[in-house]
Structure formats: C-alpha cells, structure tokens
Design an enzyme around this catalytic site. Sequence first.
Site, PDB file in Angstrom:
ATOM      1  CG  HIS A 171      28.332  -9.258  26.032  1.00 55.92           C
ATOM      2  ND1 HIS A 171      28.338  -9.060  27.400  1.00 55.92           N
ATOM      3  CD2 HIS A 171      27.919  -8.080  25.484  1.00 55.92           C
ATOM      4  CE1 HIS A 171      27.962  -7.807  27.664  1.00 55.92           C
ATOM      5  NE2 HIS A 171      27.711  -7.203  26.519  1.00 55.92           N
ATOM      6  CG  HIS A 209      29.863  -4.349  22.954  1.00 54.30           C
ATOM      7  ND1 HIS A 209      30.219  -3.391  23.880  1.00 54.30           N
ATOM      8  CD2 HIS A 209      28.749  -4.945  23.465  1.00 54.30           C
ATOM      9  CE1 HIS A 209      29.373  -3.413  24.894  1.00 54.30           C
ATOM     10  NE2 HIS A 209      28.466  -4.350  24.662  1.00 54.30           N
ATOM     11  CD  GLU A 210      26.474  -7.291  21.591  1.00 58.33           C
ATOM     12  OE1 GLU A 210      26.416  -8.155  22.499  1.00 58.33           O
ATOM     13  OE2 GLU A 210      26.040  -6.128  21.739  1.00 58.33           O
ATOM     14  CD  GLU A 259      27.709  -4.476  28.908  1.00 58.73           C
ATOM     15  OE1 GLU A 259      28.509  -3.847  28.176  1.00 58.73           O
ATOM     16  OE2 GLU A 259      26.749  -5.123  28.459  1.00 58.73           O
TER      17      GLU A 259
END
Length: 490
Positions: A259, A255-256, A285
């Site tokens: 980003h 997830h990170e 997101e």
Amino acid sequence: MTAYENLMAFQRQTEALSQVAGRLGWDQETMMPRGAAEQRGEEMAAMEGVLHARRTDPRIAEWLARAEPADDAAAAQLRLIRRSYERSTKVPGSLAEELARVTSVAQGIWAEARAKDDVSAFLPILSRVVRLRREEAAALAGGGDLYDALINDYEPEATADTIGALFDRMRPRLVALREAILGADHQPAPLVGHFGKEGQMRLARDLAQTFGYDFTRGRLDLAVHPFSSGSGNDARITTRVVESDPFNCIYSTIHEVGHACYELGIDSDYLLTPVGGGVSMGVHESQSRIYENQLGRSRAFTGHLYGEMTERFGDLGLGGEEAFFGAVNRVNAGFIRTEADEVHYNLHIMMRFDLERELIRGSLDVEDLEEAWNDRFLRDFGVAVDRPAHGLLQDVHWSIGLFGYFPTYTLGNVYAGCLNQAMREAVPDLDAQLAQGRTEEAVGWLRENLQRHGGLRGPRDTIRHACGFEPDAEPLLGYLEAKFREIYRL
C-alpha cells in the site's frame, strides 16, 4: 491566474488539510493515550467540518465551468475534483461532521470490546454508525441503491450486482479447490515455536526495505489492526506481533508496504492533488496483495526468507525450504481474515460483502448481526466461531464506517492476478531474483506500469494499461489452482 490554476491552488490546500486529518487517525491507532478518545472525536469532527466546507465551496463549481485542461493529467484532475464536489454537495455538513465524530469514538469502543470479547459493548455504537452511513448513502444515491452509493466511495465503476456476479463465478472454483486441499493425503506441517517481539520487528523492518519501502518517508509501528496511512512523502505503515506466529507480522508488514509503496511511487508532479493518490481501493489492494502473495509467498522468495529466519531464530524444525514453503502457504479454515491463506481469503470477503449489503439495505438488523455472522461462518467454513474476537469483532472496518470497502479486497486479488501474469511475462527470470531476496525489478515494474500514474486513469483502465488486457478473475484462479495443487500434491 486561470480558472484551472485557481482551482488547483485551492485543491492543494484541501489535500494538505486532508493529510493532517489522516495523521490524526494514524495517531489514534498508534500513539494516542486511551483517555483522549472523546476529545479526538471532537477534533476529527472539526477537521471534517473544515474539509466539507472546502469541498463544497461554490467557487469550485465556477472554476470547473471555466477550467480548460491542457493535457491528460489536467483532465484527470478536473474529473476527480468534479466527482468529489458532486458527492460532497449531496451530503449535509452536519452529517459529515457527525460521522467523523461517531466513527472516531466507535473505533476506540471496538478496540476495547474486541479485547474483552464483549459484543454487547460494541453494538450500540455500531447501530449509530450504520444509521449514519445509511443516511449518507440515501443522500448520495438519489433514489438508487444505497449500497452502490457506498461502494462508489472506494471503487468507482463497480456496483453490488457486478461484484456479486464476479463472486458467484469465483466461489465454486474456490470451494472446490479448498475441499480438494483439505481432503489431500499430504498436509504441510505448521511452523511451531516462540519468536520474540524484537526479533520479529527487526525482520519486519528489513523486509520492508527489501520490498522497496523508503523509511526516510515513512515509519513502521504497532497497531491492533495493521494499516497504511498517508501519501506523497509521508506514507506510514503498521503491523502486529504474535510471538507464536511470525508469519502474522511478516506478511502484515509486506502487505502494508505494498500500500505505502503505491503512494510513495506516484509521480511527484501530482503531490497534494487528487491524481496524487491511489485511484481506488481495489487497485490499492492489488499492490498490497501482489507484494504479500505472488511475491512474498512465492516458492522462490520463501526460500530466501527461510535462510533469513534460520539465521535470526535458529532451527525452525521444518527440515528445509520446501517444508517452509508449505508452512507459509498452509491452508486451514481459520477464523481471522487477515491471517487467512490465499484459498480461504476471498471466502471471508464474500461473507462480509453479503452481510454488510444486508445491513445497509435494511434486511439485517445490527442486533442480529452476530448470529448472522456465526451462522454464515459455520456454513461457509465448517467451523463454529469460538469467541467474538474471532468473529464479528475481528475487523476494524465497520466501526469506522467503511461499508462498501470489503469487496475491494477481492477485486484487489483479481487485479493482482492479472498484474502477476503480465509482470512474469515482462520479467522472465523473476523467480531467480526472488530466490536471492531481490525484488527491485518486480517492484520497479509495478512502479513504472501502475504506481507512478496514481489516479490518472479509472480503476479498470489502470489495470488494463499495466497488463495490456482486460481485468478478469481467470489469472487469479489459475494461479491459485496451480500453486496449491502442487503444494498439496493433488
């Protein structure tokens, strides 16, 4: 030098100082000694004072009045600088400094309160944060809706009404899907076992590289609440480890990485300029969620991940790739948003959206927030919150004043659904590549069609440009229904 050149030279210094302030925040959550919290608050306030003075410098208005954009990129720079200037000049410098000081201190108090399950230790500082953010919102709103003014910081073009209407359209199908899943005869078995911290972190680093993260311009550390920080040539990520649940570390990391790869993928010509960052948190997101879910939790990629985990940790006790795919995507009404399955995740966001909107509008007092949270959670998820760390204290966002931020998570999911549809049309053999642990073409498509443009366009235009159609919730809902009906044999 022309007015535009003077403005951009000034802005690059402001952007550089903003990156330094961001690094202070990263350090606070990863490396800073606990005893330095009060001092760090003063340091953050001092940095915010310098930044606020620069963002409200009267020369900006003069340069903006005389600047002539030579191309679309220059026009976008002027648009974003003007937006920042107009916002900053509405907020007194003393208020900006106090917000930076209080939220820096509040973050440490929240972490201690979460560790001790002590809501009473957190509520006084939260009350100060809410009061300051309401004061800021009033300055920004000019008589308009306070919550809309805060949303605008994270998702320009969105309002509470438009977001609320979107959530109202999505909620019935999400609830119906959840009820069908929880009532299904087939229920995938969970992954059970012990997975050591060092082994998880080695796997996390390897997965970060698999998804295109450049460790020469970033690093992976541990934090209470995983996050990504920085842009340009320094975009750092964090994760967390639970030795009984490796998926927590794996998918927090992926997830990170989404980003960070957005920031690292922006055209280098935009370095240290307003266009050189993600255009909105909803678009941001979309990157973290498509990396984590549509790619990382896909049947194809989990087949590859199953092989990686059995090689590193031995027999997982699940009997094969299909059972592992079910375990990765297992649906249950858990307490923690960051660990939520794709079906429940948006219901978490909808709950927080309603609660924080009431807080900012003044119809819910901070002293009543825990009761309101617990009542709403029981109503929405059918489970009673067992401890504050699983309830009100689980998220860092409110402690650091991020009111208006939560709805961007669901906007990101909606955008990711659109991007997934467009990407799969452009890369028809994507699943075959993911099954081999190859993500280059997928992340390359995202970089080319979305990431490299940074803030060149507005949020919805960014998605429209990448996908070729207007953003809509239907691709996300259709994807969720197809995926989970197959897993649960509905």
